[in-house]
Motif scaffolding. Structure first.
Motif, PDB file in Angstrom:
ATOM      1  N   SER A 114       0.780  -1.173  -0.071  1.00 54.72           N
ATOM      2  CA  SER A 114      -0.133   0.198  -0.189  1.00 54.72           C
ATOM      3  C   SER A 114       0.500   1.326   0.017  1.00 54.72           C
ATOM      4  CB  SER A 114      -0.833  -0.259   1.183  1.00 54.72           C
ATOM      5  OG  SER A 114      -1.816  -1.007   1.118  1.00 54.72           O
ATOM      6  N   LYS A 115       1.790   1.280   0.571  1.00 52.19           N
ATOM      7  CA  LYS A 115       2.869   2.348   0.884  1.00 52.19           C
ATOM      8  C   LYS A 115       3.320   2.382  -0.477  1.00 52.19           C
ATOM      9  CE  LYS A 115       7.268   3.672   2.834  1.00 52.19           C
ATOM     10  NZ  LYS A 115       8.285   3.531   3.740  1.00 52.19           N
ATOM     11  N   ASP A 148      -9.073   3.201  -1.331  1.00 57.68           N
ATOM     12  CA  ASP A 148      -8.070   4.037  -0.302  1.00 57.68           C
ATOM     13  C   ASP A 148      -6.989   4.965  -0.899  1.00 57.68           C
ATOM     14  OD1 ASP A 148      -6.930   1.631  -0.942  1.00 57.68           O
ATOM     15  OD2 ASP A 148      -6.568   1.195   1.275  1.00 57.68           O
ATOM     16  N   ASP A 177      -4.349  -2.884   7.311  1.00 50.82           N
ATOM     17  CA  ASP A 177      -3.809  -2.317   6.096  1.00 50.82           C
ATOM     18  C   ASP A 177      -4.795  -1.344   5.111  1.00 50.82           C
ATOM     19  OD1 ASP A 177      -2.434  -1.611   3.665  1.00 50.82           O
ATOM     20  OD2 ASP A 177      -2.130  -3.855   3.068  1.00 50.82           O
ATOM     21  N   ARG A 178      -5.859  -2.116   4.991  1.00 47.03           N
ATOM     22  CA  ARG A 178      -6.762  -1.560   3.878  1.00 47.03           C
ATOM     23  C   ARG A 178      -7.886  -0.705   4.378  1.00 47.03           C
ATOM     24  NH1 ARG A 178      -7.164  -4.674  -1.116  1.00 47.03           N
ATOM     25  NH2 ARG A 178      -8.857  -3.091  -1.378  1.00 47.03           N
ATOM     26  N   ASN A 183       4.603  -0.122   8.487  1.00 51.24           N
ATOM     27  CA  ASN A 183       5.696   0.938   7.620  1.00 51.24           C
ATOM     28  C   ASN A 183       5.365   0.665   6.293  1.00 51.24           C
ATOM     29  OD1 ASN A 183       6.947   2.521   9.395  1.00 51.24           O
ATOM     30  ND2 ASN A 183       7.897   0.974  10.073  1.00 51.24           N
ATOM     31  N   ASN A 184       4.591  -0.545   5.672  1.00 54.94           N
ATOM     32  CA  ASN A 184       4.280  -0.621   4.362  1.00 54.94           C
ATOM     33  C   ASN A 184       3.003  -0.065   3.844  1.00 54.94           C
ATOM     34  OD1 ASN A 184       6.814  -2.038   3.938  1.00 54.94           O
ATOM     35  ND2 ASN A 184       6.101  -3.867   4.787  1.00 54.94           N
ATOM     36  N   ASP A 185       2.371   0.066   4.701  1.00 57.47           N
ATOM     37  CA  ASP A 185       0.957   0.779   4.195  1.00 57.47           C
ATOM     38  C   ASP A 185       1.142   2.255   4.422  1.00 57.47           C
ATOM     39  OD1 ASP A 185       0.370  -2.029   4.923  1.00 57.47           O
ATOM     40  OD2 ASP A 185       0.123  -1.495   7.075  1.00 57.47           O
ATOM     41  N   LEU A 186      -0.369   2.597   4.276  1.00 53.96           N
ATOM     42  CA  LEU A 186      -0.486   4.176   3.940  1.00 53.96           C
ATOM     43  C   LEU A 186       0.192   5.004   5.281  1.00 53.96           C
ATOM     44  CD1 LEU A 186      -4.301   4.606   3.194  1.00 53.96           C
ATOM     45  CD2 LEU A 186      -2.386   4.979   1.565  1.00 53.96           C
ATOM     46  N   PRO A 187       0.911   5.966   4.816  1.00 52.91           N
ATOM     47  CA  PRO A 187       1.254   6.991   5.845  1.00 52.91           C
ATOM     48  C   PRO A 187       0.492   7.172   7.248  1.00 52.91           C
ATOM     49  CG  PRO A 187       2.035   7.886   3.927  1.00 52.91           C
ATOM     50  CD  PRO A 187       0.911   7.027   3.633  1.00 52.91           C
TER      51      PRO A 187
END
Ligand code: NI
Lengths: 211, 211
Positions: free
Chosen positions: A48-49, A76, B73-74, B90-94
């Protein structure tokens, strides 16, 4: 950007796999300079990042050229970068759920492979339809095929814009334009070429002249 | 559901891989009956449609038992099923982007593996922290490890609830409770057991008695 004024005529769907080493962002910019009127950012296998960060960059490019940006699948991400809209298909959120969460101002596109689904998508709130696959394609696994006659029938039946998709290139594009569609969506026919700017320009000419 | 009243004491993170044939939804229900206080639905490799449909079902179960549901995550899925919140790493949206899109009423959790990130997550709008990995774990690839001392220091420093995560089971749970955390998050220690209800009950007892 007013969603009623969207120009769907040359609709680019991104796919990193077909670039064969060319820079992703420069390729999108060249395609826009050549005549692409809308970008759909389609990403698979990114976190997602990563998807968010890619979208931020593509959002900058599309703003620079005043081209609408549509995000594939991920509502999103579409909201996070304030994209112009979202494109969904049958493996994504239900159309009515996406419509409600997007609000009335963002564009919602829906992939339909037959008349029934096209009417269903329209009734549940889609603003335009991606219809295909009109020709064989290598960028999607086992796509459902649709004939040009079915495509033309969908265009006659629904009251929202119809964009033809699937294996369209400079050789066959005139056949789909004859079905009176509002635009053609391409992937490899632009991003797979060495000269992206020229590939885009040639296709755009054929779309305009074919009308 | 008021987010200030969330009970983080026994926090279940889902993972289909550890179920070894047991029914996903029945397993979640047994875990709740045994004492789990919150469900984080974590899904990988599902389409958006599948993730949405799974979330709708888990939402029904958590509503039945009045247990908060957090989506991993979503953010779009969290909004689509009106979950109680979202958990990101850390791998997702800020964090700040997720906070803004979620609005003030939904819970936002953030994974932190050190004090700096914990403070950063808190300052950017997280409502609670998942901190780990406190022990070796098989459900995540190459997790960053954190000592119990660091965990205790994070708990002392931040002003939001801290949930310890990573390899916690009935043998080692008392060590993390001693760090004064608000809850413990588990995966295999409940979902990997043959008797999910009892595994949940034993862990809940240890969490409560360890305080
Ligand atoms: Ni706009």
């Amino acid at each position: 950007m007013n969603k009623k004024k969207i120009d769907y005529s040359l609709y680019l769907v991104t796919d990193r796999k077909v670039l064969r080493g060319k820079d992703f962002f420069k390729s999108i910019e060249s395609a826009i300079k050549g005549g692409v009127t809308l970008i759909q950012l389609r990403e698979k296998n990114l976190t997602s990042k990563e998807f968010y960060e890619t979208s931020v960059k593509v959002r900058e490019i599309t703003k620079k050229y005043n081209i609408p940006l549509i995000i594939n699948d991920r509502l999103d991400i579409a909201l996070a970068v304030d994209a112009d809209g979202l494109h969904i298909g049958n493996n994504d959120l239900p159309v009515e759920v996406a419509r409600k969460l997007l609000g009335p101002d963002k564009i919602l596109g829906y992939t339909a492979c037959n008349l029934k689904r096209a009417k269903d998508g329209e009734s549940k709130g889609a603003d335009y339809l991606g219809v295909g696959s009109v020709f064989p394609t290598t960028t999607k696994d086992n796509p459902v095929r649709i004939t040009i006659e079915e495509l033309a029938k969908i265009k006659k039946t629904v009251n929202i814009p119809v964009v033809a998709i699937g294996g369209i290139n400079e050789e066959n594009v005139s056949k789909v334009i004859d079905a009176n569609v509002d635009g053609v969506a391409v992937v490899s026919a632009i991003l797979g070429k060495d000269d992206i700017y020229n590939a885009s320009r040639i296709l755009k000419d054929k779309v305009i002249k074919g009308r």
